[in-house]
Design an enzyme around this catalytic site. Structure first.
Site, PDB file in Angstrom:
ATOM      1  N   MET A  77      -8.423   3.400  -0.954  1.00  0.00           N
ATOM      2  CA  MET A  77      -9.960   3.589  -1.345  1.00  0.00           C
ATOM      3  C   MET A  77     -10.742   3.849  -0.109  1.00  0.00           C
ATOM      4  SD  MET A  77     -10.607   0.837  -4.121  1.00  0.00           S
ATOM      5  CE  MET A  77     -11.988   1.404  -4.675  1.00  0.00           C
ATOM      6  N   HIS A  78     -11.889   4.349  -0.291  1.00  0.00           N
ATOM      7  CA  HIS A  78     -12.848   4.551   0.552  1.00  0.00           C
ATOM      8  C   HIS A  78     -12.724   5.713   1.641  1.00  0.00           C
ATOM      9  CE1 HIS A  78     -13.912   0.886  -1.205  1.00  0.00           C
ATOM     10  NE2 HIS A  78     -13.058   0.005  -0.345  1.00  0.00           N
ATOM     11  N   ASP A 233      -6.414   1.828  -5.551  1.00  0.00           N
ATOM     12  CA  ASP A 233      -4.918   0.861  -5.392  1.00  0.00           C
ATOM     13  C   ASP A 233      -5.045  -0.162  -6.104  1.00  0.00           C
ATOM     14  OD1 ASP A 233      -6.885   0.050  -3.511  1.00  0.00           O
ATOM     15  OD2 ASP A 233      -5.474   0.111  -1.926  1.00  0.00           O
TER      16      ASP A 233
END
Length: 479
Positions: A77-78, A233
């Site tokens: 992520m991110h 995830d």
């Protein structure tokens, strides 16, 4: 059949499952990340696409892919993948574990709208502060920017030709109204952006597009193959282990540690440093307590004493009461509940009698108490955990899992051997998108054993946790 693609920091994993969700084949390609400066962590998105071609080709040598009707995506992520108007990558992707934007994150977090709308603290790892950093330090890049995609969504662009995101991953950007499950125009405007920079949104179990015809021909996949929205995830991993309803939770003992609980409603409390994100299924949310060193802490200790983690844990007998020696696992700062990137760990209570065995127990107990810290933070928001499912490399230690069961006073289930991680969950989401199915396709895996709390040691673990909390306060100003 259905395929799950899980884009991790260290590799891309593909898994092929049948309609009955039996694993037919797997493929992996390793990835590396670059650290050009202290605190930076980047990857070249071109390597993701090359890895995708390789894993799909590998699956094709192991099975006939003509029956594949759906592909699901999972990913770290991110990450900030920046594209120009021709969908060309403008710079290496800035990853989740990159901390260069700590100043920008603090500035955003000081604006009360961010916590109010996202339900989360703005951490340096999130996407929005990365873009603020680019605007401040690389204005020539920002001037060319037309689209921001999360890593797995850049992989989707390759697969479908479309800019699409989904709720669970997008909730970790700091531009998302997590309760409304939509981009926030106010938060985008606060970073000199608007919706045109963002992908359109679907739920994780919905169709996001169809596989490009030339890729269907190249890989031998059905021309009707759809691509599911997928999930971040941890959300995808939750789909893989069947954690989809309130009361269900899992603890992941990997490099970092995650305590993940599903929720039927949106109940944020940003001040606890609990992550409150959308789940990969409609009208469902989840919360996570995140600690930065779980098995990482045990591996670190193993290097000190010259033994690997498996050897250290095998040498332990039955569960014992926490001893005088204590360990605080803050090797690189901590997320939940401290939100402190500067705090560092330590051993306390060392004495002549402290040996390798005592040190191993202290490390396991320290990580266990950090997870209990997360559990109390989740409980403060109203999240109830009825029982836990344990996954990750650390769950192979019976001692460690029994310590967690005892400290949290919940039964912990251990699934039968198998991979129930992000790739498996992504494959399940691919099946949902292709068939119109939902949570019923995310069953809990068969359980091999259940470890109950050791009630005879409950009081000792409560006392150990109280000492852990006191030590946590004591070291905060020293490290």
């Amino acid at each position: 059949m259905y395929i799950g693609l899980d884009l991790g920091t260290s590799g891309l994993k593909a898994i092929l499952i049948t309609e009955a969700q039996h694993v037919v084949a797997e493929a992996n390609v390793a990835l590396t990340n670059e650290r050009p400066q202290d605190g930076w962590s980047e990857q070249d998105p071109a390597t993701w696409l090359a890895a995708c071609d390789r894993v799909m080709a590998d699956l094709g040598t192991k099975a006939d892919l003509s029956a594949v009707k759906g592909i699901g995506l999972s990913g770290h992520m991110h990450g900030a993948t920046l594209l120009d108007g021709a969908d060309q990558v403008l710079r290496p992707c800035i990853l989740w574990n990159d901390t260069r934007s700590h100043v920008e994150a603090a500035e955003m977090d000081a604006d009360p709208r961010f916590r109010a709308l996202t339900g989360n603290i703005v951490f340096p790892g999130f996407t929005a502060p990365k873009l603020a950093w680019v605007k401040r330090h690389e204005p020539e890049i920002f001037a060319q920017l037309k689209k921001v995609l999360l890593p797995k969504d850049y992989l989707r662009l390759y697969l479908t030709g479309e800019h699409v995101g989904e709720m669970s991953d997008s909730a970790g950007t700091a531009w998302f109204d997590t309760g409304a499950r939509d981009w926030s125009d106010d938060l985008l405007a606060a970073t000199d952006m608007d919706r045109s920079f963002m992908p359109r949104l679907v739920e994780g179990s919905e169709v996001s597009g169809t596989l490009r015809a030339y890729l269907c021909a190249k890989w031998g996949v059905s021309p009707t193959c759809v691509i599911a929205g997928g999930g971040g995830d941890n959300a995808a991993s939750a789909i893989g282990v069947g954690v989809v309803k309130a009361g269900q939770a899992f603890v992941s003992l990997g490099t970092s540690g995650v305590l993940f609980a599903a929720n039927d409603g949106y109940q944020p409390d940003a001040a606890t440093a609990v992550h409150t994100f959308c789940h990969a299924l409609p009208n469902t949310w989840h919360q996570m307590g995140v600690i930065l060193a779980a098995t990482d802490a045990l591996n670190w200790y193993g290097r000190f004493v010259g033994q690997d983690a498996a050897t250290l844990t095998r040498a332990l007998g039955g569960l014992e009461a926490p001893g005088k020696t204590q360990f605080l696992p803050y090797l690189g700062g901590e997320r939940t509940p401290l939100n402190d990137s500067a705090i560092r760990g330590g051993f306390i209570g060392l004495e002549h009698a402290t040996d390798t065995h005592a040190g191993t127990r202290a490390v396991l107990e320290g990580v266990t108490f950090a997870i209990k810290d997360c559990a109390e933070a989740l409980a403060a928001t109203g999240t109830k955990i009825d029982r836990l499912l344990a996954v990750g490399g650390g769950s192979k230690s019976h001692y460690w899992v029994e310590a967690i069961a005892t400290a949290l006073n919940v039964a912990v289930d251990l699934p039968v051997a198998g991979d129930f991680g992000g790739a498996y969950g992504a494959a399940r989401l691919g099946q949902m998108a292709a068939t119109g199915g939902g949570a019923e396709l995310a069953a809990t895996p068969a359980i091999e054993t259940t470890i109950e709390p050791n009630q005879s040691l409950s009081a000792a673990f409560e006392d150990g946790f109280a000492r852990f909390k006191a030590a946590q306060v004591a070291i905060k100003g020293l490290t």
